[in-house]
Design an enzyme around this catalytic site. Sequence first.
Site, short mmCIF file in Angstrom:
data_model
loop_
_atom_site.label_atom_id
_atom_site.label_comp_id
_atom_site.label_asym_id
_atom_site.label_seq_id
_atom_site.Cartn_x
_atom_site.Cartn_y
_atom_site.Cartn_z
CB SER A 41 -0.89 -0.02 1.24
OG SER A 41 -1.82 1.04 1.18
CD GLU A 42 -0.75 3.70 -3.51
OE1 GLU A 42 -0.75 2.45 -3.35
OE2 GLU A 42 -1.64 4.31 -4.15
CG ASN A 43 -0.85 4.18 3.07
OD1 ASN A 43 -0.95 3.19 2.34
ND2 ASN A 43 -1.36 4.21 4.28
#
Lengths: 218, 233
Positions: free
Chosen positions: A46-48
């Site tokens: 998840s790119e966060n």
Amino acid sequence: MALTRDQLAQRVAQEFEDGYYVNLGIGIPTLAANFIPDDMEVMLQSENGLLGMGPFPLDGEVDADLINAGKQTVTMVEGASIFSSAESFAMIRGGHVDLTVLGAFEVDCQGNIASYMIPGKLIKGMGGAMDLVAGADNIIVTMTHASKSGASKLLSECTLPLTGKGCIKRVLTDLALMDIEGGKFILRERAPGVSVEEIANLTSGELVIPDNVPEMAF
Amino acid sequence: MSGFDKVVTSYEEALKGLEDNMTIISGGFGLCGIPENLIKEIKRRGTKGLTIASNNAGTDGHGLGLLLEDKQIKKMISSYVGENALFEAQLMSGELEVELTPQGTLAEKMRAGGAGIPAFYTATGYGTPVGEGKEVREFDGRHYILEEALSGDFSIAKAWKADRHGNLMFRKTARNFNPSAITAGKIAVVEVEEIVEVGELDPDEIHLPGIYVNRLIKGTFEKTIEQRTVRSA
């Protein structure tokens, strides 16, 4: 019959391989996590800033400090790791993520993708989509083959502002699985019960139809 | 404050020197890991004409959304701003400007700003509206655009735990943009849930060294959840 959302997700999941690190975009791509085969290990990025995203939490497990890129509360699987946004996009930009799946408004046979902006409508932003399409080598775009009014979304040239240029090689629609090679769409598979003619009629960009186009198997 | 002790005891002191028309680099992703009390202090101070680099612009009534209520923000540098009706209204009326920046590019701009790197090449945004007007170079047959680093007069950020020297630990995905944002501000102000004595944190487990932190304050946090999603047992 056009594929349902679940069938699209199921077909995406067939692209997973044991040991893959995968980034799934919001919507149908996220659903693919439900179809990871039991005998396979896939780690979701998840790119966060999370590698090893788990399912939504139980009611009592909700943690405001643990969300996915869609700002939904999630959990972590065993073996997960946490890192900064800069580190997260370093692994994306550096090509370390094995497979990226995301949605789009339009794709063209040059491998261009438009997915974040419709002029005249409010522009909300590209989020991480531009980084993902530029950084990943192995990308699957999932979308409907045509708009509700029947206009093809597989074009000779995208009409909307681009999210990325020349970076898409594979598109899965509700009617077909296609590769993009040498400025052409190559029809690889068709949805069960959907004819090659139907797909050809709804594909505006140049389409190569091999002799044998198998139906998708689920 | 003395020596390496970065602790301040009031939010007023934490943002001393913040003036109209300054640039602020903020940590946070959505409402996760945002410096919520520092934002409230900016609202209380009524500082105007601010340029704020932050991945998102808060929501109505939360986070940076609070600063829109009194039109304190002149410009946002963000990757995604779609969660805020007031933002849309001010953008449409021209009272607010937005520079849409891809998320990874935004993070790298902050990192570069803090690391003394004036600009960097990235493939992200090449051939798109983001790349318009930017220098293009080809390396190994691929096109890249030149993106400039970001730095600010202030950084505002949230961490989980700190020692009095400002050595920081973050918690779960509340880390996000915070470490990079902290490095990119001339005066870096960090609010945390807990401050411990120097020596209590294991040096191997510090996520960001205190050298980047100028002021540290302990706060209490609402931690608003944007999308509460659960599964049934």
